[in-house]
Motif scaffolding. Structure first.
Motif, short mmCIF file in Angstrom:
data_model
loop_
_atom_site.label_atom_id
_atom_site.label_comp_id
_atom_site.label_asym_id
_atom_site.label_seq_id
_atom_site.Cartn_x
_atom_site.Cartn_y
_atom_site.Cartn_z
N VAL A 116 2.90 2.60 4.45
CA VAL A 116 1.51 2.77 4.90
C VAL A 116 0.53 2.22 3.88
O VAL A 116 -0.45 1.54 4.22
N LEU A 117 0.77 2.49 2.60
CA LEU A 117 -0.12 1.99 1.56
C LEU A 117 -0.18 0.47 1.55
O LEU A 117 -1.25 -0.13 1.41
N LEU A 118 0.97 -0.18 1.70
CA LEU A 118 0.99 -1.64 1.74
C LEU A 118 0.26 -2.16 2.97
O LEU A 118 -0.48 -3.14 2.90
N ALA A 119 0.46 -1.50 4.11
CA ALA A 119 -0.22 -1.94 5.34
C ALA A 119 -1.73 -1.81 5.22
O ALA A 119 -2.48 -2.62 5.76
N LEU A 120 -2.19 -0.79 4.49
CA LEU A 120 -3.63 -0.57 4.32
C LEU A 120 -4.22 -1.41 3.19
O LEU A 120 -5.43 -1.39 2.98
N GLY A 121 -3.38 -2.12 2.45
CA GLY A 121 -3.87 -2.91 1.34
C GLY A 121 -4.21 -2.10 0.11
O GLY A 121 -4.87 -2.61 -0.80
N ARG A 122 -3.74 -0.87 0.05
CA ARG A 122 -4.00 -0.03 -1.12
C ARG A 122 -2.84 -0.21 -2.10
O ARG A 122 -2.08 0.72 -2.42
N VAL A 123 -2.73 -1.43 -2.56
CA VAL A 123 -1.56 -1.86 -3.33
C VAL A 123 -1.49 -1.15 -4.67
O VAL A 123 -0.40 -0.81 -5.15
N SER A 124 -2.63 -0.91 -5.28
CA SER A 124 -2.63 -0.29 -6.62
C SER A 124 -2.04 1.12 -6.61
O SER A 124 -1.64 1.63 -7.65
N GLU A 125 -1.99 1.75 -5.43
CA GLU A 125 -1.46 3.11 -5.33
C GLU A 125 0.04 3.15 -5.08
O GLU A 125 0.61 4.24 -4.94
N THR A 126 0.67 1.98 -4.98
CA THR A 126 2.09 1.95 -4.61
C THR A 126 3.04 2.14 -5.79
O THR A 126 4.24 2.32 -5.59
N ALA A 127 2.53 2.10 -7.01
CA ALA A 127 3.42 2.22 -8.17
C ALA A 127 4.16 3.56 -8.16
O ALA A 127 5.36 3.61 -8.45
N THR A 128 3.44 4.64 -7.83
CA THR A 128 4.08 5.97 -7.86
C THR A 128 5.21 6.09 -6.84
O THR A 128 6.32 6.51 -7.20
N PRO A 129 5.00 5.75 -5.54
CA PRO A 129 6.14 5.85 -4.61
C PRO A 129 7.29 4.92 -4.97
O PRO A 129 8.46 5.28 -4.78
N VAL A 130 7.00 3.73 -5.50
CA VAL A 130 8.09 2.84 -5.89
C VAL A 130 8.92 3.48 -7.01
O VAL A 130 10.15 3.48 -6.96
N LYS A 131 8.23 4.01 -8.00
CA LYS A 131 8.97 4.63 -9.11
C LYS A 131 9.73 5.87 -8.64
O LYS A 131 10.86 6.14 -9.07
N THR A 132 9.11 6.65 -7.74
CA THR A 132 9.78 7.84 -7.20
C THR A 132 11.07 7.45 -6.49
O THR A 132 12.12 8.09 -6.67
N LEU A 133 11.00 6.44 -5.67
CA LEU A 133 12.18 5.98 -4.95
C LEU A 133 13.25 5.48 -5.92
O LEU A 133 14.43 5.80 -5.79
N LEU A 134 12.82 4.69 -6.89
CA LEU A 134 13.78 4.13 -7.86
C LEU A 134 14.49 5.23 -8.63
O LEU A 134 15.71 5.21 -8.81
#
Length: 611
Positions: free
Chosen positions: A148-166
């Protein structure tokens, strides 16, 4: 995005999750008394009649308790009905309220899916964040939040979910997840934010010896998407330093070397290939990159090293055979290609085996080799083994060439016309193949007639225009040729072949030489590694009297791509320079490559030379 719905006994997936009803049809309808039983049903009276007392024997455990209140049922049903009736936003709102009341993860997911389907970005983000708040350990919720964040263009907020998943993934899946990130961020408009988010998410991974090579590779690929070649090269270097045996930095180096022409990436590739854990696929891609760069001798050296080091790797033998056939070294080409086919026979085929394309390519090349030495029966035998629909037209063209050499041109044309058309473009490809056959067999007039008829239906088809220009040139209708090529250039300003063909025609006729050179230099800018375009440049330099420069240009073109026509031009320049022995040697090589090349035979006849 569409969401396939399973067949449920309940009206919805959410309802199924809350009530615990089956996801498949029950074998038989339960007794009415059981259907009525729920958490709010009154207890059975103590003095039940004997018939009723016997009924519970079919149910050994107490009835399933449901948390489905009347209000929740209403919200679930209305939400699904709203979705089905074309109001997914309202449906998502009902489902989100239901999810909060029931505290059920499946209902949160359904609410999020509805919001995404309705393209309601803020509603989707509200739903997924409510989901994550209720179930902070849910990886599925984190995945949806990232989407959802990527679809909304809120790219700067994606670091946390990426790290959580990793952090949550098992060790065996971390590398593939990190490697997939550049594709995930590929369509993001703000490349700077994407790079910053991923670098933040991968900060710890870059310090982990097991993950550092792929982490640096991912950062490098994102830098490359950003246009930062230097930064990508630095990342590839750091990745290789962290793991010299890892293929990931080598793949990034290959991307830099082949895609952007970054020469400083080549030592990284060689460093990886020198390692004990190097993979043959990397060396094969390196060979292909060298060929694309026109470094044919270096490619051959690498290819020889590949088949020596990995003799059981079939694709190395295939490329070696194809390269030898392209250079008209037919005996070693046959040996390599047949060895490749034998290796495939020893390996068990699987459904949809991708090696079928390589097998058909080898068979087609073996057919061409047989045809070159006049063995039409063997050529036909190889062609008959080709079974790939993608190679069918190429195989029929070779059959047509065999028929044409036997004087059976009408049958040759029929062979091409008979190829089934799998998609709309196939008719066009068949026409281009047929007109080329006509042009090469002295029927340029007929070819031009067919092409002109096709151009009435598709006047802006650059391929048809180009082939029509080549047919007009064969008929010495140079004004028509020039008009057609200029039309191609107007329609397709990046057509190096059109610039080159027009410039070469002027140079070959010795007219408007400054314009000819300008056109060819434009073609060189568009395709700097094309040996045939370099041949044209050398030829116009020769026509302008620049013999030394012409020799250097033509020699480089011939080294890059041994070809009879380039040999004709290089030999003539050497002859004019008084280097007669070198000229004769070059012409002999040209005759070996193609004894029927018209440019070469006309050159030798004009100069009254017999090599």
């Amino acid at each position: 995005m569409p969401y396939p719905a399973p067949v449920l006994v309940c009206s919805t997936l959410a309802l199924a999750a809350l009530t615990g009803c089956a996801l498949q049809a029950p074998a038989a309808a339960p007794p009415a008394a059981q259907v009525a039983t729920s958490s709010s049903a009154p207890a059975a009276p103590a003095s039940a009649p004997p018939e009723a007392a016997a009924t519970p024997k079919a149910v050994a455990s107490p009835p399933l308790q449901s948390g489905l209140s009347a209000r929740l049922m209403y919200e679930l049903l209305v939400g699904e009905m709203s979705f089905d009736l074309g109001d997914p936003q309202q449906g998502a709102a009902y489902l989100l309220d239901a999810a909060r009341r029931a505290n059920d993860e499946a209902v949160y997911q359904r609410a999020t899916e509805m919001a995404i389907q309705s393209r309601a970005g803020p509603a989707a983000l509200e739903a997924v964040r409510a989901w994550r708040q209720a179930f902070p350990q849910s990886l599925q919720a984190t995945r949806f939040e990232l989407q959802v964040l990527l679809a909304l263009g809120r790219v700067s907020e994606t670091a946390t979910p990426v790290k959580t998943l990793l952090d949550a993934l098992p060790a065996t899946e971390k590398i593939s997840f990190i490697a997939a990130l550049p594709a995930l961020y590929q369509r993001v408009a703000n490349k700077d934010e994407a790079l910053q988010a991923v670098e933040t998410a991968l900060a710890d991974a870059q310090k982990d010896p097991a993950l550092a090579p792929v982490a640096w590779t991912t950062v490098g690929r994102l830098r490359l998407q950003q246009g930062d070649r230097t930064g990508a090269l630095v990342a590839a270097t750091l990745g290789l330093n962290a793991g010299p045996e890892s293929q990931w930095p080598a793949l990034l180096a290959l991307q830099l070397f082949s895609g952007t022409g970054e020469n400083q990436a080549e030592p990284l590739i060689k460093r990886y290939l020198a390692g004990a854990e190097a993979k043959p696929e990397i060396q094969l891609d390196y060979v292909r990159a060298l060929l694309e760069r026109g470094r044919r001798a270096d490619a051959q050296t690498e290819l020889t090293a590949l088949v020596t080091r990995w003799p059981q790797y079939p694709d190395g033998w295939l490329l070696q055979g194809l390269l030898a056939a392209d250079d008209r070294h037919d005996a070693p080409a046959e040996q390599s290609l047949k060895h490749y086919l034998d290796m495939l026979k020893e390996q068990a085929e699987q459904p949809g085996d991708v090696r079928a394309a390589g097998r058909n390519q080898a068979e087609l090349t073996l057919a061409r080799i047989a045809a070159r030495r006049g063995d039409d029966a063997t050529a036909k035998k190889w062609l008959d083994q080709i079974d790939s629909p993608e190679q069918l037209l190429a195989a029929q063209v070779e059959r047509a060439n065999l028929l044409a050499r036997q004087g059976r041109l009408d049958e040759a044309r029929q062979a091409i016309q008979a190829v089934p058309e799998r998609d709309p473009d196939d008719a066009r490809l068949k026409l281009l193949a047929e007109t080329q056959l006509l042009r090469e067999n002295g029927q340029a007039q007929q070819a031009l007639r067919l092409l002109n008829a096709a151009l009435k239906q598709s006047p802006d088809d650059d391929a048809l225009l180009y082939d029509a220009a080549m047919a007009a040139e064969r008929l010495n209708r140079t004004d028509e040729m020039e008009r057609l090529l200029r039309r191609v250039i107007k329609l397709k300003p990046d057509s190096a072949q059109a610039y080159n063909a027009l410039g070469y025609s002027l140079a070959d006729r010795g007219v408007r030489l400054p314009e000819a050179k300008s056109l060819i230099e434009k073609a060189v800018q568009l395709a700097p590694d094309d040996a045939y375009i370099q041949d044209s440049l050398g030829w116009v330099e020769f026509r302008q009297g620049q013999l030394g420069r012409a020799q250097r240009t033509l020699q480089a073109a011939f080294d890059k791509r041994p070809d009879a026509e380039i040999a004709a031009h290089l030999g003539e320049v050497l002859w004019a320079l008084g280097e007669r022995d070198s000229a004769l040697s070059t012409w002999r090589e040209g005759l070996r490559l193609d004894p029927n090349n018209q440019t070469l035979t006309k050159t030798l006849k004009r100069l009254q030379v017999t090599p």
